[in-house]
Write a protein that holds these residues in place. Structure first.
Motif, mmCIF file in Angstrom:
data_model
loop_
_atom_site.group_PDB
_atom_site.id
_atom_site.type_symbol
_atom_site.label_atom_id
_atom_site.label_comp_id
_atom_site.label_asym_id
_atom_site.label_seq_id
_atom_site.Cartn_x
_atom_site.Cartn_y
_atom_site.Cartn_z
ATOM 1 N N VAL A 23 0.825 -1.256 -0.032
ATOM 2 C CA VAL A 23 -0.065 0.038 -0.072
ATOM 3 C C VAL A 23 0.881 1.313 -0.113
ATOM 4 O O VAL A 23 0.540 2.194 -0.499
ATOM 5 N N LEU A 26 2.139 2.012 -3.320
ATOM 6 C CA LEU A 26 0.978 2.643 -4.147
ATOM 7 C C LEU A 26 1.123 4.201 -4.076
ATOM 8 O O LEU A 26 1.151 4.972 -4.782
ATOM 9 N N VAL A 27 1.332 4.444 -2.601
ATOM 10 C CA VAL A 27 1.340 5.989 -2.346
ATOM 11 C C VAL A 27 2.483 6.767 -2.976
ATOM 12 O O VAL A 27 2.375 7.859 -3.477
ATOM 13 N N LEU A 30 1.757 7.392 -6.854
ATOM 14 C CA LEU A 30 1.200 8.623 -7.065
ATOM 15 C C LEU A 30 1.832 9.626 -6.386
ATOM 16 O O LEU A 30 1.673 10.748 -7.291
ATOM 17 N N LEU A 92 -1.492 13.082 1.974
ATOM 18 C CA LEU A 92 -1.749 12.687 0.551
ATOM 19 C C LEU A 92 -3.016 13.340 0.043
ATOM 20 O O LEU A 92 -3.267 13.667 -1.078
ATOM 21 N N SER A 96 -2.700 15.913 -3.425
ATOM 22 C CA SER A 96 -3.777 15.574 -4.422
ATOM 23 C C SER A 96 -4.592 16.632 -4.830
ATOM 24 O O SER A 96 -4.801 17.026 -6.008
ATOM 25 N N PRO A 196 -7.701 11.178 -8.014
ATOM 26 C CA PRO A 196 -7.651 9.796 -7.382
ATOM 27 C C PRO A 196 -7.040 9.742 -6.183
ATOM 28 O O PRO A 196 -7.052 8.646 -5.364
ATOM 29 N N GLY A 197 -6.025 10.687 -5.694
ATOM 30 C CA GLY A 197 -5.431 10.481 -4.596
ATOM 31 C C GLY A 197 -6.339 10.677 -3.262
ATOM 32 O O GLY A 197 -5.937 10.000 -2.260
ATOM 33 N N LEU A 200 -7.218 6.949 -2.525
ATOM 34 C CA LEU A 200 -6.016 6.215 -1.771
ATOM 35 C C LEU A 200 -5.965 6.706 -0.418
ATOM 36 O O LEU A 200 -5.624 5.911 0.394
ATOM 37 N N TRP A 203 -7.843 4.783 1.595
ATOM 38 C CA TRP A 203 -7.454 3.500 1.971
ATOM 39 C C TRP A 203 -6.451 3.312 3.333
ATOM 40 O O TRP A 203 -6.056 2.550 3.747
ATOM 41 N N ILE A 204 -5.594 4.380 3.013
ATOM 42 C CA ILE A 204 -4.339 4.367 3.898
ATOM 43 C C ILE A 204 -4.792 4.545 5.182
ATOM 44 O O ILE A 204 -4.270 3.978 6.424
#
Length: 520
Positions: A23, A26-27, A30, A92, A96, A196-197, A200, A203-204
């Motif tokens: 995960v 993925l951060v 981005l 994040l 974003s 899209p950030g 995410l 999710w974090i």
């Protein structure tokens, strides 16, 4: 968020640790999509906003990098004292939104302001992630884990070029005079990768916070009673002009030292401006240098053990300088590769984005992963073994950069870029893990922020700009890039010095911290 029990240093990393790493990867992907996309959009931005190469270097590197470094230090301290997962989610969300707002820019100043916001938001990511990873993975796997995380740098950079090139080319073909909301292709691209950030970030928030130090068998440090008050106090040490207040709180001597440092920086900036250098670039760099100087002085007064293990450790500083100058050329090459291919070799945005981005992603991932595994193995029989990889990364990329930026046809250019990136990127995980091993667990966020000063104030804030500045003065982007190679001997010398000093620094870590007042 709950905390979880972790294995001891001699055990394997848990499955959940690898899930967390995926995960965080993925951060970071981005992170670099939002940071790097300006490269493939540079030619359109230059035309529409009436900018020069030096301005593009400023927007990509300095405007972002100085504030990334400046806020990275207090945010690194907050990562040491507060929930790292929550901090990363907030950061994040911020970067974003600021990336999306870049798409509304109408002037270079507007875009610079948005890039500053991106830099502040992204400053939360690596201090939090490095600290989390170091508390999920035992020391013997730490360079491998950090290298996998850091591979997001190149995967994200590669994806950004492909996505950005595809969007800008198709958008401009569909709406040559501007599409919905009057946006042109490069503006739409910023919005497409920024929004899209926010998903995410949600999710974090589901990740669990690890117990600090448990993976090394160390006792868990006490929770900080007021992390945000400490964060606010940290801002007084690094955000000008609040730094003068922070220095005054340390006494007359501290204030005089701070003012003397400020005067020296101002004199240097004025000298550069007087010989014709652009004032925004050097005012920003000067602000960063003065801010870091103020912070280091304050850290020595307020947290002597952390100062002793970071600023007061020559091995740590040499590692930062060595990788900082590696980043000096690497960041410049990663930014200017796409404009060079489009300008000198006739590439289209979509084809250039696919080739430069795809090869860069592959090279970066392979270089970082292989470099991390090799550096971990080299460490088994030598406490400084990882630094052989840093030395390798200081020397081997040079001929490939020369090949790429003297190319007049695509094949040698793409061969040179690929091998320059794969050989330069191998050093990041090794350098990062080396600095983490030199500090105590509670200091890892601050150590990470300090490490990234090298890749921002030295690398990101100077490399892309100076290549663009020389390009503007000479009329040749090739000359601009090749001029940066004069720092190669400095990179090598710093890496060799770090290799010689690192074993003693790590072996005396606890003793030096205890001597400075650490209760261990």
């Amino acid at each position: 968020m709950t905390e979880v029990d972790l294995p001891r240093a001699d055990a394997r990393a848990s499955r959940y640790a690898w899930y967390v790493l995926s995960v965080l990867f993925l951060v970071y992907v981005l992170n670099f999509i939002d940071r790097q996309i300006i490269s493939i959009l540079a030619e359109d931005i230059k035309r529409d906003l009436g900018l020069k190469d030096q301005d593009l270097g400023f927007l990509y590197g300095t405007a972002f990098g100085v504030f990334y470094a400046l806020f990275g230090i207090p945010l690194g301290r907050l990562a040491d004292n507060w929930h790292r997962v929550r901090l990363m989610a907030i950061g994040l969300s911020l970067w974003s939104v600021m990336t999306a707002l870049s798409g509304l820019s109408r002037t270079g100043g507007h875009l610079a302001a948005a890039r500053i916001g991106v830099g502040i938001g992204e400053a939360t990511a690596s201090p939090s992630a490095y600290s989390i990873i170091s508390d999920y993975f035992p020391k013997r796997l730490r360079a491998t884990a950090l290298s996998i995380y850091s591979a997001g740098l190149f995967v994200g950079g590669g994806c950004s070029l492909f996505i950005g090139g595809l969007i800008v080319q198709r958008w401009n073909a569909a709406w040559p005079d501007g599409g919905p909301l009057g946006l042109v292709g490069w503006q739409a691209a910023f919005m497409a990768v920024g929004l899209p950030g926010l998903v995410l970030a949600l999710w974090i928030t589901t990740l669990r916070e690890p117990i600090r130090g448990l993976v090394e068998g160390l006792p868990e440090p006490e929770r900080h009673p007021a992390p945000f008050r400490a964060f606010a106090g940290e801002l007084l040490t690094i955000v000008p002009p609040l730094t003068l207040i922070g220095a005054a709180m340390g006494g007359v001597k501290a204030l005089l030292i701070n003012v003397a440092g400020l005067a020296a920086v101002v004199a240097g900036v004025l000298a550069l401006v007087s010989i014709g250098e652009p004032w925004p670039q050097w005012a920003a760099v000067g602000t960063g240098i003065y801010a870091v100087f103020s912070w280091a002085c304050a850290l020595r007064r307020r947290d002597a053990p952390t100062y002793a293990l970071i600023v007061g450790t020559p091995a740590f500083l040499c590692t930062v300088v060595a990788y900082g100058f590696n980043a000096f050329t690497a960041y410049a090459a990663s930014f200017w590769a796409a404009p060079y291919a489009m300008r000198e070799l006739g590439g289209t945005p979509s084809s250039t984005g696919l080739l430069v981005g795809g090869l860069g992603a592959m090279a970066g991932f392979l270089g970082l992963t292989i470099g991390g595994v090799v550096s971990d193995r080299l460490r088994r029989g030598n406490p400084a073994g990882r630094l052989w990889v840093v030395i390798f990364g200081a020397v081997v990329p040079v001929p490939f950069l020369i090949l790429a930026f003297t190319a007049v046809t695509p094949v040698p250019f793409y061969i040179g870029i690929f091998f320059a990136q794969i050989t330069a990127s191998c050093a990041l995980g090794a350098a990062a893990a080396t600095t983490q091993d030199m500090v105590l667990p509670r200091m890892r966020g601050t150590a990470t922020a300090t490490f990234f000063i090298g890749t921002t104030l030295i690398g990101l804030a100077l490399g892309p700009y100076l290549a663009g500045r020389v390009s503007t003065l000479s009329g040749s982007l090739s000359t601009g890039m090749l001029a940066l190679l004069v720092v190669s001997p400095v990179t090598l010398a710093a890496a060799i010095a770090a290799y010689r000093l690192a074993p003693t620094a790590e072996a005396t870590r606890e003793a030096r911290a205890r001597a400075a007042g650490e209760a261990i």
